[in-house]
Write a protein that holds these residues in place. Structure first.
Motif, PDB file in Angstrom:
ATOM      1  N   GLY A   1      -1.641 -11.441  -0.895  1.00  0.00           N
ATOM      2  CA  GLY A   1      -2.972 -10.936  -1.190  1.00  0.00           C
ATOM      3  C   GLY A   1      -3.256  -9.566  -0.600  1.00  0.00           C
ATOM      4  N   ALA A   2      -2.543  -9.205   0.455  1.00  0.00           N
ATOM      5  CA  ALA A   2      -2.787  -7.934   1.138  1.00  0.00           C
ATOM      6  C   ALA A   2      -1.934  -6.790   0.615  1.00  0.00           C
ATOM      7  N   ALA A   3      -0.946  -7.092  -0.197  1.00  0.00           N
ATOM      8  CA  ALA A   3       0.004  -6.066  -0.637  1.00  0.00           C
ATOM      9  C   ALA A   3      -0.100  -5.841  -2.138  1.00  0.00           C
ATOM     10  N   ASP A   4      -0.141  -4.567  -2.514  1.00  0.00           N
ATOM     11  CA  ASP A   4      -0.157  -4.211  -3.930  1.00  0.00           C
ATOM     12  C   ASP A   4       1.236  -3.876  -4.458  1.00  0.00           C
ATOM     13  N   THR A   5       2.138  -3.538  -3.536  1.00  0.00           N
ATOM     14  CA  THR A   5       3.493  -3.166  -3.945  1.00  0.00           C
ATOM     15  C   THR A   5       4.501  -3.925  -3.091  1.00  0.00           C
ATOM     16  N   GLU A   6       5.724  -3.940  -3.542  1.00  0.00           N
ATOM     17  CA  GLU A   6       6.783  -4.588  -2.763  1.00  0.00           C
ATOM     18  C   GLU A   6       6.981  -3.875  -1.422  1.00  0.00           C
ATOM     19  N   GLU A   7       6.855  -2.563  -1.413  1.00  0.00           N
ATOM     20  CA  GLU A   7       7.005  -1.810  -0.166  1.00  0.00           C
ATOM     21  C   GLU A   7       5.918  -2.186   0.836  1.00  0.00           C
ATOM     22  N   GLN A   8       4.671  -2.324   0.377  1.00  0.00           N
ATOM     23  CA  GLN A   8       3.585  -2.756   1.257  1.00  0.00           C
ATOM     24  C   GLN A   8       3.844  -4.159   1.790  1.00  0.00           C
ATOM     25  N   LEU A   9       4.363  -5.029   0.934  1.00  0.00           N
ATOM     26  CA  LEU A   9       4.684  -6.395   1.350  1.00  0.00           C
ATOM     27  C   LEU A   9       5.758  -6.384   2.436  1.00  0.00           C
ATOM     28  N   ARG A  10       6.798  -5.604   2.233  1.00  0.00           N
ATOM     29  CA  ARG A  10       7.860  -5.498   3.239  1.00  0.00           C
ATOM     30  C   ARG A  10       7.319  -4.966   4.568  1.00  0.00           C
ATOM     31  N   ASP A  11       6.472  -3.938   4.498  1.00  0.00           N
ATOM     32  CA  ASP A  11       5.893  -3.378   5.721  1.00  0.00           C
ATOM     33  C   ASP A  11       5.044  -4.400   6.459  1.00  0.00           C
ATOM     34  N   GLU A  12       4.230  -5.145   5.724  1.00  0.00           N
ATOM     35  CA  GLU A  12       3.370  -6.142   6.356  1.00  0.00           C
ATOM     36  C   GLU A  12       4.190  -7.285   6.949  1.00  0.00           C
ATOM     37  N   LEU A  13       5.218  -7.709   6.244  1.00  0.00           N
ATOM     38  CA  LEU A  13       6.111  -8.750   6.782  1.00  0.00           C
ATOM     39  C   LEU A  13       6.800  -8.274   8.052  1.00  0.00           C
ATOM     40  N   HIS A  14       7.245  -7.031   8.059  1.00  0.00           N
ATOM     41  CA  HIS A  14       7.895  -6.464   9.244  1.00  0.00           C
ATOM     42  C   HIS A  14       6.931  -6.477  10.435  1.00  0.00           C
ATOM     43  N   THR A  15       5.707  -6.018  10.202  1.00  0.00           N
ATOM     44  CA  THR A  15       4.706  -6.000  11.269  1.00  0.00           C
ATOM     45  C   THR A  15       4.432  -7.410  11.778  1.00  0.00           C
ATOM     46  N   THR A  16       4.294  -8.358  10.869  1.00  0.00           N
ATOM     47  CA  THR A  16       4.029  -9.747  11.256  1.00  0.00           C
ATOM     48  C   THR A  16       5.175 -10.312  12.092  1.00  0.00           C
ATOM     49  N   LEU A  17       6.399 -10.089  11.660  1.00  0.00           N
ATOM     50  CA  LEU A  17       7.546 -10.619  12.406  1.00  0.00           C
ATOM     51  C   LEU A  17       7.648 -10.001  13.794  1.00  0.00           C
ATOM     52  N   VAL A  18       7.478  -8.692  13.901  1.00  0.00           N
ATOM     53  CA  VAL A  18       7.520  -8.051  15.219  1.00  0.00           C
ATOM     54  C   VAL A  18       6.398  -8.593  16.095  1.00  0.00           C
TER      55      VAL A  18
END
Length: 92
Positions: free
Chosen positions: A55-72
């Motif tokens: 829901g927070a990501a409009d693109t795959e790149e945004q999704l990857r960035d948000e997942l990275h932030t969440t995991l860290v």
């Protein structure tokens, strides 16, 4: 592998069961709070919630960035960092 990250299960769920609006959650006893830790311990869990990320990501790149932030962020909790410190470091 992240140095020292042992006995941790990474889990993906749709959303937090308690209704909280979270991207992830660390469930366990962080390294700074542990006494003796050894054989027979259940693994800590880092849970990533799928639907809030989508829901927070409009693109795959945004999704990857948000997942990275969440995991860290959640791995930071494993190492004993609180939300305030993670925010100061740019991981919240």
């Amino acid at each position: 592998m992240v140095e020292g990250l042992q006995n941790v299960a990474f889990v993906i769920e749709d959303a937090a069961a308690d209704g909280e609006d979270l991207f992830g959650r660390y469930e366990g006893v962080d390294l700074t709070s542990r006494g003796q830790y050894g054989f027979g311990e259940l693994p800590d869990r880092i849970v990533v919630f799928r639907l809030p990320h989508l829901g927070a990501a409009d693109t795959e790149e945004q999704l990857r960035d948000e997942l990275h932030t969440t995991l860290v962020h959640e791995i930071g909790h494993f190492y004993g960092l609180d939300d305030e410190r993670l925010h100061d470091l740019g991981w919240a």
